[in-house]
Design an enzyme around this catalytic site. Structure first.
Site, mmCIF file in Angstrom:
data_model
loop_
_atom_site.group_PDB
_atom_site.id
_atom_site.type_symbol
_atom_site.label_atom_id
_atom_site.label_comp_id
_atom_site.label_asym_id
_atom_site.label_seq_id
_atom_site.Cartn_x
_atom_site.Cartn_y
_atom_site.Cartn_z
ATOM 1 N N TYR A 35 0.836 -1.204 0.000
ATOM 2 C CA TYR A 35 0.000 0.000 0.000
ATOM 3 C C TYR A 35 0.869 1.251 0.000
ATOM 4 O O TYR A 35 0.641 2.195 -0.753
ATOM 5 C CB TYR A 35 -0.920 0.007 1.236
ATOM 6 C CG TYR A 35 -2.015 1.038 1.157
ATOM 7 C CD1 TYR A 35 -3.288 0.690 0.717
ATOM 8 C CD2 TYR A 35 -1.775 2.369 1.506
ATOM 9 C CE1 TYR A 35 -4.291 1.627 0.625
ATOM 10 C CE2 TYR A 35 -2.772 3.317 1.411
ATOM 11 C CZ TYR A 35 -4.039 2.948 0.976
ATOM 12 O OH TYR A 35 -5.032 3.875 0.880
ATOM 13 N N PHE A 62 -7.872 18.191 -25.918
ATOM 14 C CA PHE A 62 -8.441 16.862 -26.154
ATOM 15 C C PHE A 62 -9.809 16.808 -25.458
ATOM 16 O O PHE A 62 -10.069 17.605 -24.566
ATOM 17 C CB PHE A 62 -7.490 15.798 -25.602
ATOM 18 C CG PHE A 62 -8.003 14.402 -25.785
ATOM 19 C CD1 PHE A 62 -8.178 13.872 -27.060
ATOM 20 C CD2 PHE A 62 -8.334 13.619 -24.695
ATOM 21 C CE1 PHE A 62 -8.676 12.593 -27.235
ATOM 22 C CE2 PHE A 62 -8.834 12.332 -24.868
ATOM 23 C CZ PHE A 62 -8.999 11.821 -26.135
HETATM 24 C C1 LIG Z 1 -5.927 10.188 -24.218
HETATM 25 C C2 LIG Z 1 -5.676 11.579 -23.986
HETATM 26 C C3 LIG Z 1 -6.035 12.191 -22.777
HETATM 27 C C4 LIG Z 1 -6.810 11.462 -21.688
HETATM 28 O O1 LIG Z 1 -6.162 10.331 -21.237
HETATM 29 P P1 LIG Z 1 -6.918 9.015 -20.733
HETATM 30 O O2 LIG Z 1 -5.782 8.129 -20.301
HETATM 31 O O3 LIG Z 1 -7.702 8.467 -21.872
HETATM 32 O O4 LIG Z 1 -7.780 9.408 -19.595
HETATM 33 C C5 LIG Z 1 -5.710 13.507 -22.617
HETATM 34 N N1 LIG Z 1 -5.099 14.202 -23.583
HETATM 35 C C6 LIG Z 1 -4.745 13.664 -24.746
HETATM 36 C C7 LIG Z 1 -4.041 14.482 -25.774
HETATM 37 C C8 LIG Z 1 -5.030 12.332 -25.003
HETATM 38 O O5 LIG Z 1 -4.708 11.806 -26.181
#
Ligand SMILES: *Cc1c(COP(=O)(O)O)cnc(C)c1O
Length: 461
Positions: A73, A125
């Protein structure tokens, strides 16, 4: 003559059989899935290009690392391994592992956006945009104009428009801007790279107004590979040195390790400021778990420590980016438009050009994704108006800059022959493009709707 394909710098040790349905069966499957590719069960997909996120094949070293997982942990060895490798690679003193990219956003963005109204990025994104909005702010995109024309060939179409950034900051008022985010590579603009020169300039503009800079680092290694190829200053530099140069430009970073670190789950937060890092740790404990596991199993942390190094390997990246270039070249020959030049992790087919008769509010890129499934069992996804959703204030359907059907290629998973199938499917669809109909939404949630919305084809089926 076939376009160049850089052969795989690995051999295959373990395989996963995949099923092939008939076209009739696939027509029924996508209907049963309410025309949302996220509702398809994976066994019904032949080539899964839905995402390159968490879908890569781990190496023998990573699988061996899984057995070395320390599941304590507190004080787990694997976390120290991740932190040490991340410090070395990114040159950041403070590193917090979390379970994926959006977890990093959930923990960090409210700290940066505390009482602020805006975040500005080359392009947010979708999950980043969602977390900016959940933190009570608005996400503003500021990409260079050439990114918006898929036919313009340019080296760094992912770049920030730094002149506009400066104007935007003055117009909005620097006091109201919590963070400037540089997304590398620029996923939503088609996996297009950002130059180090551009990142340095963004840093300068942000410094002028005292605004912190964050890198959204999901594909920072692919970005570094493009920089080495395309930016003269870095021609003879190692990828390790280029990554360092990129990260010097930032105060913070979030990373979805499911992309360039070739793990099925994992994320990172990087923080230069000590006080902010204390807040990160507190929020991490509430949302993710204690700081020495950050929502991850010890075994997954070990795979991540190893994947961070493998993802930066130049031979691997030449083959990987070569796959996109190969698929792109096949589409060039067929006259199928996509965001050119080919991006780092995907080919973004320009559905607006392939299906010009379908308006944005009938989701041409979603229509193409559905056709790809029916045609050859290929699962792709919409990166366009369907994904963008509705205006949070007026609730009206937003019009995206692009209508892309994204063919994201998982790392170390598919071969040249698979890519040939994808190109052939698109060529067949192009022949019957004028007969393809748009879609309407029957049911949708308020945020990130594309994952769960239900759709219906317009006109006669
Ligand atoms: C995939 C992605 C994220 C989010 O990541 P997750 O692991 O899917 O939560 C954020 N920014 C960009 C540019 C991404 O390609």
């Amino acid at each position: 003559m076939k376009p160049t394909y850089y052969p795989e710098p690995f051999r295959i040790k373990s395989v996963e059989p995949i099923k092939m349905l008939t076209k009739m069966q696939r027509k029924q499957k996508i209907k049963d899935a309410d025309y949302n590719v996220f509702n398809l069960v994976s066994e019904d997909v032949y080539i899964d290009l839905l995402t390159d996120s968490g879908t890569g094949a781990m190496s023998t070293a990573q699988w061996a690392g899984i057995m070395e997982g320390d599941e304590s942990y507190a004080g787990a060895r694997c976390t120290r391994h991740v932190v040490a490798n991340a410090r070395e690679i990114f040159g950041f003193p403070n590193i917090q592992p979390v379970h994926q990219g959006r977890a990093a956003e959930k923990v960090l963005l409210p700290i940066l956006l505390n009482n602020k109204k805006y975040a500005i990025s080359n392009m947010h994104f979708d999950t980043t945009r969602a977390h900016v909005e959940l933190a009570g702010a608005r996400a503003v995109d500021c990409v260079v104009p050439e990114a918006l024309d898929t036919s313009i060939i340019a080296d760094f179409k992912g770049n920030m428009d730094n002149v506009r950034l400066d104007e935007l900051i003055r117009k909005i008022d620097p006091q109201n801007i919590g963070v400037v985010i540089i997304t590398v590579t620029n996923n939503s603009a088609g996996g297009q790279p950002v130059s180090v020169a551009n990142m340095r300039e963004t840093r300068k503009v942000a410094d002028k107004y005292g605004i912190p800079v964050m890198i959204d680092a999901a594909r920072c290694f692919e970005n570094a590979f493009f920089v080495k190829r395309r930016e003269t200053e870095f021609k003879n530099k190692s990828l390790a040195a280029i990554v360092k140069e990129m990260f010097v430009c930032a105060d913070y970073f979030t990373m979805s390790c499911k992309k360039d670190a070739i793990v099925n789950m994992g994320g990172l937060i990087g923080c230069r400021d000590k006080a902010a890092f204390e807040l990160v740790k507190q929020r991490c404990i509430s949302y993710e778990g204690f700081i020495t596991y950050g929502g991850m199993s010890g075994r997954d942390l070990e795979a991540l420590a190893i994947g961070l190094k493998e993802g930066m390997d130049e031979d691997f990246l030449r083959y990987r980016i070569g796959q996109m270039e190969y698929l792109g070249a096949l589409l060039d020959k067929a006259g199928i438009a996509y965001q050119s030049p080919a991006g780092g992790h995907a080919i973004f087919v320009d559905a607006k050009k392939l299906l010009p008769h379908i308006p944005y509010y009938e989701f041409p890129a979603q229509a193409l994704a559905i056709e790809l499934y029916v045609e050859a069992g290929i699962r792709a996804c919409d990166i366009g108006s369907y994904m963008l959703g509705n205006d949070p204030d007026t609730k009206e359907q937003l019009k995206a800059d692009f209508e892309f059907t994204r063919l994201a290629v998982p790392r170390r998973v598919y071969t040249q022959a698979h890519l040939d199938v994808v190109a052939a499917a698109l060529i067949n669809i192009k022949k019957r493009a004028s007969k393809i109909k748009g879609y309407e939404i029957v049911e949708e949630p308020p945020v990130l709707r594309h994952f769960t919305a239900k759709l219906r084809p317009l006109g006669k089926e």
